[in-house]
Scaffold this active site. Structure first.
Site, mmCIF file in Angstrom:
data_model
loop_
_atom_site.group_PDB
_atom_site.id
_atom_site.type_symbol
_atom_site.label_atom_id
_atom_site.label_comp_id
_atom_site.label_asym_id
_atom_site.label_seq_id
_atom_site.Cartn_x
_atom_site.Cartn_y
_atom_site.Cartn_z
ATOM 1 N N SER A 141 -9.242 24.353 -22.797
ATOM 2 C CA SER A 141 -10.428 25.046 -22.660
ATOM 3 C C SER A 141 -11.318 25.039 -23.512
ATOM 4 C CB SER A 141 -10.459 26.253 -21.159
ATOM 5 O OG SER A 141 -10.104 27.323 -22.749
ATOM 6 N N LYS A 149 -13.884 35.456 -18.935
ATOM 7 C CA LYS A 149 -14.409 35.359 -19.859
ATOM 8 C C LYS A 149 -16.028 35.500 -20.090
ATOM 9 C CE LYS A 149 -11.724 30.194 -20.099
ATOM 10 N NZ LYS A 149 -11.116 29.709 -20.217
#
Lengths: 213, 213, 213
Positions: free
Chosen positions: C109, C152
């Site tokens: 990611s 996140k």
């Protein structure tokens, strides 16, 4: 019925240049397999002698990888004596593959098959059709005995093989096989790679000595 | 409902040059995947023939890594015969990736897909849109059968594929599928890579023979 | 109180050239991390194109290492199109590190974050301050969805981030977040790396479209 499954295990009706049928053997029985070789760097023009290398694929174990390196050395020496101007095996990058990619393969018994595939590729000559072979090779081109002669002979028949090349020290094992396996199989016993070469690259069966198993 | 999850599993509406859709299969079912290729050293000017290499990413297992090496040799030979002046695959460093990076992938069945992606990159031609393919390839460009035909056909439909290329030895498996899977899927069975090439790079569907599964 | 621990997890008040903030996510929650890049061979004058390499440190797992290689290829292609005379990424040896060295890191990611750090280093331009990003990237620069959007986003706020770049296929996940997380966060959804570049290297927020989560 079980045999029916294997009746289609022959990938090539005719083996092209660089391809030779070998025989493998596991606890599950025997099977035919093909050693396939191709130039990897197609247009490398006049590479330096001594730069050639062998690129191996086909899920090969360490012993089989070493077997391929032994075969390369033997094939280079053999070709050097027979065709001194042919530097193919010393210059070219060669890719050697053993289908099918998902099946792990190991052992030294494809030695003479690998040499034969390399020589076929280097000379541009296909091997005799319907031949299969098995045998370990020493660095000095002695052909050494292997296991699974019965299973391999059965697999050869299933794959439509009519000519079989075996190590001379496996003669006894072959002669013990029942007739229903050996009938119609032309068999040759090789002590050195020279013996293999003569059969594999004979155009006709004139050099053949039929099995009297 | 379960199928809805996968309805968005198509990354590319149109596959660009160097990208081809393949089909994967696990115990969990089938799925489409993309083989992506790019030049890695963009401005390397006139590298020597024979220096090209393949850089692989995408969490690939050993069998799939070998499969990519086999595909490179086959693609080089294929292109050499078809476009003798095209030395792209022998000179360039190529990066091949299979998204998504966290998903482990293995097996030989992307062989023909990888060859096709490499040839697309080398020639600058995109493949026909809405085509997906699966098939192991041997070093001499034979197309070998693979598993999971049913799961792969379902995944192909879910991804909006209208043209499917399968190994000729999987014809039987495809013909056993129920109509609700095969209806509207144009299918082609390939024995060698030549057969794959003709379909994948055909501009129109004029060469198509619809499935009558 | 628990959150207090993380309030100091911002290493850089201002990110210099070659450094970009990414976002990581584990079962323990989210956190920000920095991708740092530097020239490794500082004084190499005019190395040959095609010789550049990426040296990786930071206790990275195999998937993240591959992700960095993918990012390098994408960044090279991107820069080649945008600044044809800039050969930095193709010539220089680059060191990429992800502090802190004792913490294992893995996953794909950070793809867009790594590309951005490489382009920042190659162009000498710092990214917009207070931006953080997360997203896998494919070899053809598609931005693919990632996990842990909620964690996140929380980590981004804790680190004082005001501008967030997420994959377009994570839009749904972000829009499901409660207002107390998203309020004041400018968010951008990227489908390709082009979209990321435009935000990351914009000097002002004029291109921003505020979240209406």
């Amino acid at each position: 019925l079980g045999k029916q499954i294997f009746s289609s295990d022959r990938m090539y009706a005719n083996t092209p240049v660089g391809v030779v049928m070998g025989l493998a053997w596991t606890a599950m029985g025997g099977s035919s397999l093909y050693i396939e070789t191709s130039k990897r760097n197609i247009r490398s023009e006049k590479p330096e002698p001594g730069t050639g290398a062998l690129h191996l694929t086909g899920n090969l174990g360490d012993v089989m990888k070493e077997s391929a390196q032994i075969a390369l050395t033997v094939a280079r020496n053999f070709l050097h004596h027979r065709e001194p101007n042919n530097t193919f095996l010393e210059q070219e990058h060669i890719h050697l593959h053993v289908p099918e990619g998902a099946t792990p393969k190991d052992g030294p018994s494809a030695g003479i098959t690998i040499i034969t595939a390399l020589i076929s590729l280097a000379t541009g000559k296909p091997v005799r059709q319907d031949v299969a072979m098995t045998g370990e090779v020493s660095l000095k081109s002695k052909v050494l005995p292997v296991g699974g002669i019965k299973e391999k002979a059965i697999a050869a028949r299933r794959s439509g093989v009519t000519c079989l090349i075996l190590p001379v020290d496996n003669k006894k094992d072959f002669e013990e096989l029942p007739n229903f396996i050996t009938d119609g199989l032309e068999v040759h016993f090789a002590g050195t790679y020279d013996d293999v070469y003569k059969i594999a690259f004979s155009d006709t069966a004139t050099t053949a000595s039929s099995s009297t198993g």
